[in-house]
Structure formats: structure tokens, C-alpha cells
Write a protein that holds these residues in place. Structure first.
Motif, short mmCIF file in Angstrom:
data_model
loop_
_atom_site.label_atom_id
_atom_site.label_comp_id
_atom_site.label_asym_id
_atom_site.label_seq_id
_atom_site.Cartn_x
_atom_site.Cartn_y
_atom_site.Cartn_z
N THR A 202 10.60 -1.50 8.45
CA THR A 202 10.23 -2.92 8.57
C THR A 202 11.40 -3.80 8.18
N ILE A 203 12.09 -3.44 7.09
CA ILE A 203 13.27 -4.21 6.67
C ILE A 203 14.31 -4.23 7.79
N ALA A 204 14.57 -3.06 8.36
CA ALA A 204 15.57 -2.96 9.43
C ALA A 204 15.16 -3.81 10.63
N ARG A 205 13.89 -3.73 11.00
CA ARG A 205 13.42 -4.48 12.17
C ARG A 205 13.51 -5.98 11.95
N ARG A 206 13.09 -6.44 10.76
CA ARG A 206 13.09 -7.88 10.48
C ARG A 206 14.51 -8.44 10.40
N PRO A 356 10.09 -16.15 8.41
CA PRO A 356 10.52 -17.28 9.25
C PRO A 356 11.29 -18.36 8.48
N GLN A 357 11.76 -18.06 7.28
CA GLN A 357 12.51 -19.03 6.52
C GLN A 357 13.81 -19.41 7.24
N SER A 358 14.36 -20.55 6.87
CA SER A 358 15.55 -21.04 7.57
C SER A 358 16.82 -20.94 6.73
N ALA A 359 16.69 -20.56 5.44
CA ALA A 359 17.89 -20.49 4.61
C ALA A 359 17.71 -19.51 3.46
N VAL A 360 18.84 -18.98 2.97
CA VAL A 360 18.83 -18.06 1.83
C VAL A 360 20.08 -18.34 1.00
N LEU A 361 19.92 -18.36 -0.33
CA LEU A 361 21.02 -18.58 -1.24
C LEU A 361 21.48 -17.24 -1.81
N GLY A 362 22.77 -16.95 -1.69
CA GLY A 362 23.32 -15.72 -2.24
C GLY A 362 24.13 -16.00 -3.50
N LEU A 363 23.79 -15.29 -4.59
CA LEU A 363 24.52 -15.41 -5.85
C LEU A 363 25.40 -14.18 -6.04
N HIS A 364 26.48 -14.34 -6.79
CA HIS A 364 27.43 -13.25 -6.96
C HIS A 364 27.88 -13.15 -8.41
#
Length: 420
Positions: A202-206, A356-364
């Protein structure tokens, strides 16, 4: 008399699952409500409890089989009936059959296996089993930290690291050095073919769908973490004493994100067909590492929650992800995602949105770097942050502005207090 074990209701719109592992084998004693099997759905692993106490009977399906809600997957025998049954043999009897068939007077050279270790080894999940093979550790010598003492992938990795870091035994000068163990089949290389779990499929497909359908773009910035680090250091003891939880970085970034999403509502929206669905609330999906893969439980109404409540929610999600007790309800929804690759040492990445979200924040990761301040080069604890977004509904100006708002709020946390 036997009782049937059926696949329980798995959640809204979820009609089937995959048998992930059997936690009880035929002949094992089972208590009422004790987990006997683990089911893998598209989002979480669900344990199947025993409807009665008794003895585990026959498995009706195998690991890897797909089953529908309501399907019979096993039976639980009445303890008395199970002793008389010829279909279900207690494990002790099965293990001693070979002994009884040996010639009279023949002695056994190997001691019988410890029951606890035997049970321990038979309940390894596929990911744990792969980790054991990859790192060459003995699972019976590792103490499990998962539910009911079961091994997790993190347990295996910790044991492998400890084994690697442990000093080699010293060799006496008088004693000859031991001969190296022969390599398997003259250095033969091995490979293993393992079917992807339902969750991983499911992760791969999405994620692939997100790449194909969304117009993905990522913008970057860097953040001076000095103010947040000083605030945590100044108030960590009082915060922990009052709220019973440590003050972490995630609550700061969650509240900073809420400020940005209020000013840039497109970053908190869905695209459905030819319509944009805006939300007047912020439900933040927090990416959490679990034994079976990455899961994203949702901190609901993060914009109206305190720092302490956000930290408590995240800590609870992390503990339940490790134990495999997250529910479908925990995963549903979410209007924005925060993914913290820094805990694994990532310097920079381009995260993929969670449809269906439009944005994601990546922290490092945070690292000391030289930066120019008022014409002087100084060392500051810096972090790169990234915002991946769907360019179909978020313009570049909006994305850059949203990330700049998050940067400003982290570098000056007072902004979060006075809503700037």
C-alpha cells in the motif's frame, strides 16, 4: 467442543487483510482475549484475540493468505476435548514422537529446546526474521521489547550493533590462533525472496501514485535552532514535572506549521477532481517508524492544542506503533504531514506528499555550521527543512512563504505565542 476464530471488523471501508503471523501454534494453551494472530491491513497490523480460553486448534489459513472480514481462520478447542482430539496434537507430543521411534537404548546428544526460546522463535514477524538473517544474530538470546515480550526489528538491530561493538576475545600468546571458520559452501552467496507485506504494498502504491498524479516540487530553507534549544534547556525540567512528558522539537514545528497553514490555506487543502477542499482546522499526520514500515497517525486539531498535548499525543503514537496497537482510526484523515528524517541522521531530503494532502514538511538533523551573522562568521546549530508540495494547487510563492513562516517561528518562538 471447538470455537471458531473469525476475522474481526477492521475499520471503515476495510474488507480484507493478510495473515501476518501466527502468535499461537496448534497445541498451545490460549487465554480469553489473548492475541493468537496478527493481521496486516493497508495501514496497520491488527491482532486477533481468542474468543474463549482453551487450546489452539487447527489453523484454517496460512501466513500470507488474504482473508475477508468474518472469515474463519482457526479454531480453539475446549481444553479437555483437545486432550482427546486426534486432529490437534500438543506441541510436546509432536516434539517427542521422533524420540519414541528411536531404537531402544539410543541416547540423545542434544538437549531438548527450551520452550520459552522455541515460542520466542516461532513468533518472529517477517521484518524481524529478515533482520535476524541479515545480521546473523540468535533471536533466542535477545530480550524482546514489543507486546508480550515479542521481538521487534529495533531489538534485533540493537543486538547486532552490540555484537559488532563488543571486543573480540583475547588470544593467549602460547595458544595457537583458532582456525577461521570455513565459509558456507566455499563463499556461496545467498538471496531470499520475501513477499511484500500488505502495508508495504500500500505504501508503494500510494507513493508511486503521488509521483504520477501530483505536480511535485520541493523548496528548501535552513533554520537556526538556537532559540528552540535554549527554550528547551531552560524549561525542560519544569515542563516534564508539570506535564509528565519531555519537551521535544516536534511540538515546536507542529505549532509553527499551524501558523503557516493558517496564512497559506492551500498548503492545508485537498484537491478532489476539479475542486479544492479547504480546511479551517489542522490535523497533522506525523510519520512514525514501526516494525512493519512507516505509519502516519494523526494529531487532530493541532492548531488548538498545547505544546504538552501535542508531545503526549506523539509519544503515545510512537509507543503504540512499536507495540503494533495503532488503530485504523488513528491513521484516518490528516491535512498536512511532518516527517522527521533527522532522527535517522538525514541531512537533506525531498519528502513525498501523503495523498490527498497537498504538502509535507521534512525535518533533518541539527549540526553546528559556520554562518554569517552581522558580518561575523559564527557557529550555529542549523537544520535544513524542506517543503514538498503539489504545484497544481500551491504556487511557488505560497510554498516559499509557508516555509519562511515556519523558519521565522522556530528562530523566534515568541511568534507562536502572539500569533505572528
Amino acid at each position: 467442543m471447538a470455537s471458531e476464530v473469525k476475522v474481526p471488523t477492521l475499520g471503515e471501508s476495510v474488507t480484507e487483510a493478510t495473515i501476518g503471523e501466527w502468535l499461537k501454534q496448534p497445541g498451545d494453551k490460549v487465554a480469553l482475549d489473548e492475541p493468537i494472530a496478527s493481521l496486516e491491513t493497508d495501514k496497520v497490523a491488527v491482532e486477533v484475540p481468542s474468543p474463549v480460553s482453551g487450546v489452539m486448534g487447527a489453523h484454517k489459513v496460512s501466513v500470507g493468505d488474504t482473508v475477508e472480514v468474518g472469515a474463519v481462520i482457526a479454531v480453539i478447542e475446549n481444553e479437555t476435548a483437545a486432550g482427546e482430539s486426534t486432529q490437534v496434537e500438543p506441541r510436546e507430543r509432536v516434539e517427542t514422537e521422533g524420540v519414541q521411534e528411536r531404537a531402544a537404548g539410543e541416547e540423545l546428544e542434544d538437549p531438548p529446546k527450551d520452550d520459552e526460546h522455541h515460542d520466542h522463535a516461532t513468533t518472529l514477524s517477517p521484518s524481524v526474521r529478515r533482520a535476524v538473517l541479515e545480521h546473523g544474530v540468535d533471536p533466542t538470546q535477545i530480550k524482546g521489547t514489543g507486546k508480550d515480550g515479542r521481538l521487534t526489528k529495533e531489538d534485533v538491530l540493537s543486538a547486532a550493533k552490540a555484537k559488532k561493538d563488543s571486543p573480540a576475545p583475547s588470544v593467549s600468546k602460547e595458544a595457537p590462533a583458532p582456525s577461521p571458520a570455513p565459509s558456507a559452501a566455499g563463499g556461496e552467496r545467498r538471496s531470499e525472496r520475501v513477499k511484500m507485506t500488505r502495508m508495504r504494498q500500500t505504501i508503494a502504491r500510494r507513493l508511486k501514485s503521488a509521483q504520477e498524479e501530483a505536480a511535485l516540487l520541493t523548496t528548501f530553507n535552513d533554520v537556526d535552532m538556537t532559540a528552540v534549544i535554549e527554550a528547551r534547556e531552560a524549561y525542560k525540567d519544569l515542563f516534564a514535572k508539570k506535564h509528565g512528558i519531555k519537551l521535544g522539537f516536534m511540538s515546536f514545528f507542529a505549532k509553527a506549521s499551524c501558523l503557516a497553514l493558517k496564512d497559506i490555506p492551500a498548503a492545508n487543502a485537498y484537491l478532489e477532481g476539479d475542486e479544492i477542499v479547504y480546511h479551517d482546522y489542522v490535523d497533522i499526520s506525523v510519520a512514525v517508524s514501526a516494525p512493519n514500515g512507516l505509519v502516519v497517525p494523526v494529531v487532530r486539531d493541532a492548531d488548538s492544542k498545547s505544546f504538552a498535548r501535542i508531545e503526549l499525543d506523539i509519544a503515545d503514537f510512537g509507543a503504540r506503533a512499536k507495540d503494533g496497537t495503532l488503530t485504523m482510526q488513528d491513521m484516518q484523515g490528516g491535512t498536512f504531514t511532518i516527517s522527521n528524517g533527522g532522527v535517522f541522521g538525514s541531512l537533506m531530503s525531498t519528502p513525498i506528499i501523503n495523498p490527498p494532502q497537498s504538502a509535507v514538511l521534512g525535518l533533518h538533523r541539527i549540526e553546528d555550521r559556520p554562518v554569517a551573522v552581522n558580518g561575523q562568521v559564527v557557529i550555529k546549530p542549523m537544520m535544513y527543512i524542506a517543503l514538498s508540495y503539489d504545484h497544481r494547487i500551491i504556487d511557488g510563492r505560497e510554498a516559499v512563504t509557508a516555509l519562511k513562516i515556519i523558519k521565522d517561528a522556530i528562530e523566534d518562538p515568541m511568534r507562536m505565542l502572539i500569533d505572528l
